[in-house]
Write an enzyme that holds these catalytic residues in place. Structure first.
Site, PDB file in Angstrom:
ATOM      1  N   GLY B  48       0.851  -1.184   0.000  1.00 12.99           N
ATOM      2  CA  GLY B  48       0.000   0.000   0.000  1.00 12.99           C
ATOM      3  C   GLY B  48       0.880   1.223   0.000  1.00 12.99           C
ATOM      4  O   GLY B  48       2.039   1.149   0.403  1.00 12.99           O
ATOM      5  N   THR B  49       0.346   2.345  -0.466  1.00  9.50           N
ATOM      6  CA  THR B  49       1.228   3.482  -0.655  1.00  9.50           C
ATOM      7  C   THR B  49       0.936   4.693   0.231  1.00  9.50           C
ATOM      8  O   THR B  49       1.315   4.675   1.387  1.00  9.50           O
ATOM      9  CB  THR B  49       1.317   3.835  -2.138  1.00  9.50           C
ATOM     10  OG1 THR B  49       0.002   3.817  -2.663  1.00  9.50           O
ATOM     11  CG2 THR B  49       2.143   2.819  -2.871  1.00  9.50           C
ATOM     12  N   THR B  50       0.265   5.722  -0.273  1.00 13.51           N
ATOM     13  CA  THR B  50       0.338   7.011   0.423  1.00 13.51           C
ATOM     14  C   THR B  50      -0.859   7.299   1.333  1.00 13.51           C
ATOM     15  O   THR B  50      -2.008   7.130   0.923  1.00 13.51           O
ATOM     16  CB  THR B  50       0.460   8.144  -0.619  1.00 13.51           C
ATOM     17  OG1 THR B  50       1.495   7.784  -1.513  1.00 13.51           O
ATOM     18  CG2 THR B  50       0.779   9.452   0.053  1.00 13.51           C
ATOM     19  N   LYS B  81      -7.210   1.749   2.690  1.00 16.66           N
ATOM     20  CA  LYS B  81      -6.047   1.764   3.578  1.00 16.66           C
ATOM     21  C   LYS B  81      -6.233   2.615   4.818  1.00 16.66           C
ATOM     22  O   LYS B  81      -5.316   2.778   5.599  1.00 16.66           O
ATOM     23  CB  LYS B  81      -4.825   2.245   2.793  1.00 16.66           C
ATOM     24  CG  LYS B  81      -4.414   1.222   1.735  1.00 16.66           C
ATOM     25  CD  LYS B  81      -3.213   1.677   0.969  1.00 16.66           C
ATOM     26  CE  LYS B  81      -3.615   2.703  -0.074  1.00 16.66           C
ATOM     27  NZ  LYS B  81      -2.486   3.059  -0.953  1.00 16.66           N
ATOM     28  N   ALA B 223       3.601   4.733  -7.723  1.00 17.38           N
ATOM     29  CA  ALA B 223       2.905   3.752  -6.891  1.00 17.38           C
ATOM     30  C   ALA B 223       1.670   4.321  -6.211  1.00 17.38           C
ATOM     31  O   ALA B 223       0.922   3.603  -5.566  1.00 17.38           O
ATOM     32  CB  ALA B 223       3.850   3.195  -5.837  1.00 17.38           C
TER      33      ALA B 223
END
Lengths: 295, 284
Positions: B48-50, B81, B223
């Site tokens: 998972g990213t930001t 997320k 990403a």
């Protein structure tokens, strides 16, 4: 070798049951009652910190009367069982029936094992479903018996009087206000020597909680604060606190005299010598529970 | 003895912590209790990213993009997320998605379990510390590439303000006053927030700030996923105030996101911050 005297199993169980029943009858009654949006719990409990009604899981609540330390242990075990199951499977897989079974097995084993004091508790496990037909109230007794109740259920204290009052006045599918009013009135209803008295219980002495299926959160359990109870009950006239009763955990300054021999079994007196026809095996002074003689 | 009876360890008073209870009774259920063969496992699972968060007077906002990547592949376009931890706090995750989601689940149960057993809710610092412990337990896996770096934020009922906590892989915890970002696009998001953040934002301004920051992160980090206009997939945004936390409804976010994207059509780099030149009105 000393010869143990013979006690028949029937007698032993009876004595243990008497012991547990007396402990439970010492406290005040607790009412669980179904209303349109779920299940309502009402009891007289002046303590704001030590609860008799608590949350177990999303749709499941726990209510108990009797010895606080014993039902508190059972409550914690229930929370752990439910959280463990919900974490390892899914939240929907935690059911009231599973929990009631676990409690029944535990109470039953403790009751019939010779080495342990029987638990002096009675428990309700309630679960709300999507509609009133899916709501469940399970009653668990000290010996591990489990049954399901419909409409309303009463345990502890003078359960019979409260129950008969509710049987007369309870209405299916009532609103929260109606259910609360009838439950509080039932708790204040007492019969003594053929005389019935109705006491108005002060709001601050009430512990009230609901399982409300219409709550938007997944956790349906909510306590109802005194201000809201006041609002729901409206004006009820002058209130009156309950006469101090010797609870199992309270210092028993008002305990009945020990050596007066009552003519009949008094459930409020754990030390009386009469239990139906047979004197209980427990030591009247130390209050030691009956245990199986060594084989 | 009857085996159907509730095990004695369940009846023992003592710990109010669900994870401590798991350690003693069912260690297999802990997300961090796995032994991995030597070598890096970083490319095995989606990441998972930001995540971005910012406070405003009376609350806070946490937002996350929707992309999960596995190397150069987009593993999932609509991953969630940001999660409510309890009624007054939220947790966002960056790093190995599978482990992170399991950790969040454990954290949610941990908070609820404490609340039910003790009859009162943990302080916000107490919650932040419990999360530290969970991250620290994952250190071994983090060193093999399966790191989980969450961000925690909540409304502190005692102080009456929103607070944000950032973490590192060792469980180290630091509090941020105004805004914080985590994940692969966090550097770009942080740059944007630095220029746009003010401490007197309203709730809707704060939500827009989070959307702008995520747009900038997606702009420069492959990403991080930007607003997906064709599939109508927009960031997940949670707002927490004294009344509790709530997830903003999708249509509300869509409307704001459309405006942010619309403005970028004329100015792709986003809103301009003042340079504070002489004669210019001083920026707040």
């Amino acid at each position: 070798m000393s010869m143990p005297f013979y006690v028949s199993p029937e007698q032993l169980m009876k004595d243990r049951a008497d012991f547990a029943r007396k402990g439970i009858a010492r406290g005040r009654s607790l009412v669980a009652i179904q209303y349109a949006d779920g299940v309502l719990f009402v009891t007289e409990n002046p303590s704001q910190a030590l609860h008799k009604v608590s949350e177990i899981y999303d749709r499941i609540a726990f209510a108990a009367v009797g010895r606080y330390n014993e039902f508190e242990n059972l409550r914690i075990a229930g929370v752990r069982l439910a959280d463990m199951r919900g974490y390892s499977y899914d939240r929907r897989d935690v059911t009231g029936r599973g929990l009631a079974n676990a409690y029944a097995q535990t109470l039953g084993t403790i009751f019939s094992s010779g080495g342990e004091k029987p638990y002096e508790v009675e428990i309700f496990v309630a679960e709300v479903g999507a509609s009133a037909e899916d709501d469940q109230i399970y009653r668990l007794t000290y010996e591990g018996r489990v049954g399901d109740e419909h409409g309303f259920a009463v345990m502890g204290g003078d359960a019979e009087t409260v129950s008969s009052y509710l049987a007369e006045h309870y209405r299916d599918g009532g609103s929260l206000g109606e259910a609360l009013a009838v439950a509080v009135a039932a708790l204040g209803h007492a019969t003594e020597g053929g005389q019935t008295t109705d006491r108005v219980i002060p709001v601050t002495d009430l512990e009230v909680a609901v399982l409300d299926r219409n709550r938007t959160q997944p956790r349906k359990f909510a306590r109802i604060r005194p201000a809201r109870i006041e609002e729901l009950l409206g004006d009820r006239g002058p209130t009156q606190h309950a006469a101090p009763e010797p609870g199992p955990d309270a210092p028993s300054s008002a305990a009945p005299p020990r050596h007066a021999a009552p003519a009949e079994d008094d459930p409020a007196d754990p030390t009386d010598q009469v239990s139906g026809d047979v004197p209980p095996l427990e030591d009247p002074d130390s209050g030691e529970p009956p245990i199986a003689p060594p084989l | 003895m009857n085996d159907a009876r509730i095990p004695a360890s369940y009846m023992q008073p003592g710990t109010s912590s669900f994870s401590d209870f798991l350690i003693a009774n069912a260690p297999d259920l802990l997300p961090a209790r796995r032994s991995l063969p030597a070598g890096s496992a970083a490319e095995l699972a989606p990441h998972g990213t930001t995540i971005v968060a910012a406070t405003f007077p009376g609350g806070l906002v946490m937002a996350g993009d929707r992309r999960a990547t596995m190397g150069n592949v987009i593993a999932q376009r609509d991953i969630d997320k940001v999660f409510p931890a309890d009624e007054f706090s939220v947790v966002g995750i960056a790093g190995t998605a599978g482990l992170a989601v399991e950790m969040v689940r454990l954290f949610q149960v941990e908070l609820e379990h404490y609340e039910k057993i003790e009859g009162s809710i943990l302080s916000l610092d107490g919650k932040a510390n419990r999360l530290s412990a969970l991250i620290r337990a994952n250190l071994g896996m983090a060193m093999q590439g399966l790191a989980v770096v969450p961000m925690f934020a909540g409304f502190d009922l005692d102080r009456g303000m929103g607070r944000i906590f950032g973490y590192d892989v060792t469980g180290g915890r630091h509090e941020e006053n105004s805004f914080f970002t985590v994940g692969s696009g966090s550097l770009f998001a942080r740059g944007a927030m630095k220029k746009l953040y003010r401490d007197d934002l309203s709730e809707i301004e704060c939500v827009t700030l989070a959307l702008q920051a995520l747009y900038d992160a997606a702009d420069d980090d492959s990403a991080t996923g930007g607003p997906d206009l064709t599939r109508r997939i927009f960031p997940i945004i949670h707002v927490v105030t004294a009344d509790g936390g709530r997830k903003l409804p999708e249509d509300e976010i869509a409307e704001l996101a459309d405006r942010v994207v619309g403005a970028r059509m004329t100015r792709p780099d986003g809103p301009v911050a003042s340079l504070n030149l002489p004669g210019e009105e001083t920026a707040r």
